[in-house]
Every structure is written in C-alpha cells, then in structure tokens.
Write an enzyme that holds these catalytic residues in place. Structure first.
Site, PDB file in Angstrom:
ATOM      1  CD  GLU A   1      -2.777  -1.358   2.431  1.00 63.27           C
ATOM      2  OE1 GLU A   1      -2.633  -0.537   3.349  1.00 63.27           O
ATOM      3  OE2 GLU A   1      -3.615  -2.268   2.451  1.00 63.27           O
TER       4      GLU A   1
ATOM      5  CD  GLU B   1      -4.193  -8.200   1.289  1.00 64.94           C
ATOM      6  OE1 GLU B   1      -5.117  -7.550   1.824  1.00 64.94           O
ATOM      7  OE2 GLU B   1      -3.000  -7.913   1.430  1.00 64.94           O
TER       8      GLU B   1
HETATM    9  C1  XIL Z   1      -6.121  -7.169   7.988  1.00 64.29           C
HETATM   10  C2  XIL Z   1      -6.371  -8.438   8.802  1.00 64.29           C
HETATM   11  O1  XIL Z   1      -7.230  -9.280   8.079  1.00 64.29           O
HETATM   12  C3  XIL Z   1      -6.979  -8.086  10.146  1.00 64.29           C
HETATM   13  O2  XIL Z   1      -7.055  -9.242  10.973  1.00 64.29           O
HETATM   14  C4  XIL Z   1      -6.133  -7.022  10.843  1.00 64.29           C
HETATM   15  O3  XIL Z   1      -6.774  -6.614  12.023  1.00 64.29           O
HETATM   16  C5  XIL Z   1      -5.919  -5.806   9.946  1.00 64.29           C
HETATM   17  O4  XIL Z   1      -5.354  -6.242   8.716  1.00 64.29           O
HETATM   18  N1  XIL Z   1      -4.805  -5.098   3.503  1.00 64.29           N
HETATM   19  C6  XIL Z   1      -3.759  -5.881   3.936  1.00 64.29           C
HETATM   20  C7  XIL Z   1      -3.985  -6.850   5.036  1.00 64.29           C
HETATM   21  O5  XIL Z   1      -2.683  -5.840   3.335  1.00 64.29           O
HETATM   22  O6  XIL Z   1      -2.831  -7.036   5.811  1.00 64.29           O
HETATM   23  C8  XIL Z   1      -5.149  -6.463   5.911  1.00 64.29           C
HETATM   24  O7  XIL Z   1      -5.395  -7.520   6.828  1.00 64.29           O
HETATM   25  C9  XIL Z   1      -6.369  -6.143   5.077  1.00 64.29           C
HETATM   26  C10 XIL Z   1      -6.106  -5.014   4.134  1.00 64.29           C
END
Ligand code: XIL
Length: 371
Positions: free
Chosen positions: A157, A262
């Site tokens: 990000e 994701e």
């Molecule tokens: C999220 C997790 O799923 C949660 O458990 C945590 O509290 C916050 O992070 N983008 C990403 C991930 O790169 O690492 C994030 O994961 C979701 C958004």
C-alpha cells in the site's frame, strides 16, 4: 468435503453427498496448471486449534498467506526482539502440505510499532538509521525463511488514492528510495523469492497511473520486483470486471506477473462509500448497517455467487500472467469484514460458510475454471 458416511441403526452404511456436484472438486485441482489458489490463515488455523478450518485448507488450497503473524508488530514487537513462534508453525504447515508459501509483509505504514521511526528518546529517526533498521528487519525475517517462503509482499500500500506515493513515515524519513531499497534488501536475503508490490484499488485509473509510474521507475532502476499484487478487496458491484481486467493487462504489459493476493467480496453496506481496504477505518455500529445477522437472503447469495464467477472468469482469462489467487480467509467466520470497517457485523465475504460448507460462490468459482 467428499461424502460423509453415516452408520444407521440397522448397521447400514449410507453415503450422503453433503454438497452439490461442484463441491466434489477442490479449488486447487480446478485451477491446477493455471495458478495456485491460496487462503490467508489466522492464528487458530496456524496452531491447529481450528481442525475444521485446517481440513478445508489442506483439501482446497495450494498456497497460504499469513493474515497477521508476519506483520512487523507481531514478528518484531520490540527493537531487539523477534517472535518467530507463530511464523515457524505457519511455514511448517505450508511445507507439510507442499504449498506455495507467502510472506506478508515487510514494509507497511500499518501494524508497525511507532517506535520503529523514533530513537530511544522519542526523537524522529534520521534517514540512515531508519534504513539500517529496515535492512536488519528484512535480512532477519526473509533470511530466516530463505528458500522456504516463496514470495514476499515487500511493500504494501505505498501508493495513495491520488496516485502519489503515500506520505508514510517511510517516505517522509527516507524519501522515495525506500521502496527500491526494501526490494534490494529482500533480494539480497533470498535471491529466489518472488517479490511483490501489493496494493488495493489499483483497478481505479488514478491510483493505477501512480502505481504504473512506480513500477516503471523500479524496472528502470533494475530493482528486483517480479510481481504486482492486486489485493482484490471487492464489493458486489465495484470495481467492474472490466476494470479488474484492465488492471491485470496494464501490469502484465510492463512485464510484471500479477497475483490476486487478498480476494474477498463484501456484501454489507459501506457507509464510507466505494471500495477501500484502509485498515484504520472504524465506523460506529448500528443495526441498519448489519442487515444479515440471521442469514444471507438467497437473492444476495446468488449475487455473490455471480460476482465470484465473473471474477474467476477474468482470472482464468489471464492465467498466463496470474500465478496466484488468494482468498483473504477460509470461512465467513474468519473474514476480517466481521470487524472492519465496523466492529461486530455478520459478513459473508468468502467461499465457505460459518459451518465450513461450500457456498454457491464456491461452486461458481469452480465452474469458472471451465473443466
Ligand atoms: C487485515 C487483517 O485481516 C486483520 O485481521 C487485521 O486486524 C488488519 O489487517 N490489507 C492488507 C492486510 O494488506 O494485511 C489487511 O489484513 C487487510 C487489508
């Protein structure tokens, strides 16, 4: 998932198909030869406390990602202390199942202790000192799993919604060169690992333009980046499949591999507007914003299935450049959408329901493989 045998009182053995025909197959088999299919694992899944979840993971997936355990605040909670207990189990689980193992992530502006950017007196660190910390962190974490973790989200990000580099402490203290340095350190620590720039909303032209400029610049500087990760935190209607298609094509044109890192589809209302994955969002709960506590209406279930079907169809179309599609969780009980961007909701973002049963969206994902 196959069939469940139930012994009747008479001693007869009856095989009951517990799910439809599509559920007889697995995601990993359906897409074998196209791309690996992964899931992000939480702590109970990693430690074996979620046996039902682990059974789904072993049966369905050919890759794993760590939902939280390799983030800076977890793996490196204090300046001179690393905690590898959970990551070691995570990697062992992937090896046991012969999976493509992902590391997430090395450089991010969230889930990193603030003290990383300050000295012992609380003073903001200088450029050199922060680079030294970054190098130590990357060498230690990537080095420990050299040859075992197959791909690393090196920077997460780092582009803002307007296409500029995100104004994170990394950028402010080190300058834009921190991104190239992070890739170089990771490559020095494990020259065989696939290295990603990972982000959300790269389907949106303005942000993507910035990401493309960044990737072009990295390529020009011979930075060892191999892959762009589209996080894939999607809604039912946004982004359009055409936008997803375009994003994949544009990064492929640069010579990058693409991974969907994701994937999930949020069916719940988004009071903050369109797609985002800004983990710092925290909107107040109210029951109107939590409409499906008692279950998902069939009409929405079908929309979700159609959405997963159309997304997987685009991924298959691009299977020559896509090497992985990872779901951000295993069952709906695990999805981070139960607590984000509003705490305590009942979300339905994934392919398996709370009982671990495949949903219509699972059938649609399998069907899109076209086998
Ligand atoms: C999220 C997790 O799923 C949660 O458990 C945590 O509290 C916050 O992070 N983008 C990403 C991930 O790169 O690492 C994030 O994961 C979701 C958004």
């Amino acid at each position: 998932m196959q069939t469940r045998s139930i012994a009747l009182a008479a001693g007869l053995l009856v095989n009951l198909a517990v799910a439809g025909a599509a559920a007889e197959s697995s995601l990993k088999d359906a897409y074998q030869g196209d791309f690996v299919v992964g899931a992000a694992l939480n702590e109970p899944e990693i430690t074996g406390q979620d046996a039902a979840g682990d059974a789904i993971i072993a049966a369905q997936f050919s890759s794993i990602s760590p939902e939280n355990c390799l983030k800076w605040e977890r793996v490196h909670p204090e300046p001179n202390r690393y905690d590898f207990a959970l990551p070691d189990q995570y990697v062992a689980l992937g090896e046991k199942n012969h999976m493509f193992i992902v590391g997430h992530n090395l450089v991010w502006h969230n889930q990193v202790p603030d003290r990383v950017f300050h000295d012992a007196n609380g003073k903001l660190l200088g450029r050199k000192a922060l680079l030294a910390r970054l190098k130590h962190h990357i060498y230690t974490v990537v080095g420990r799993y050299k040859g075992r973790i197959n791909a690393w989200d090196v920077v997460n990000e780092v582009v803002d919604e307007d296409g500029s580099l995100r104004k994170s402490p990394w950028l402010k203290i080190i300058g834009p060169g921190y991104i190239a340095m992070a890739f170089r350190y990771a490559h020095q620590a494990d020259s065989k690992a696939e290295l990603l720039y990972n982000d959300y909303n790269l389907e949106i032209p303005k942000k993507r333009e910035g990401a493309i400029a960044l990737v072009k610049q990295l390529i020009k500087q011979r930075v060892p980046i191999t892959t762009v990760g589209l996080q894939g935190h999607y809604l039912l209607g946004e982004p359009s499949v055409e936008q997803v298609d375009t994003a994949i094509s544009e990064f492929a044109k640069l010579g990058m591999k693409v991974a969907i890192t994701e994937l999930d589809v949020d069916v719940l209302p988004r009071p903050a507007g369109g797609p985002t994955a800004d983990v710092t969002l925290n909107i107040a709960q109210n029951s109107a914003l939590n409409p499906y506590v008692g279950g998902l209406p069939d009409s929405v279930q079908q929309q979700l299935a159609a959405r997963y079907g159309e997304l997987f169809a685009v991924f298959v179309k691009h299977r020559d450049v896509i090497d992985r599609v990872t779901l951000w969780g295993v069952t709906d009980a695990d999805t981070w959408h139960n607590n984000w961007p509003i705490r305590g909701r009942t979300a339905y973002s994934l392919l398996f329901d709370r009982a671990g049963q495949p949903k219509p969206a699972f059938d649609a994902a399998i069907h899109a493989a076209g086998r």
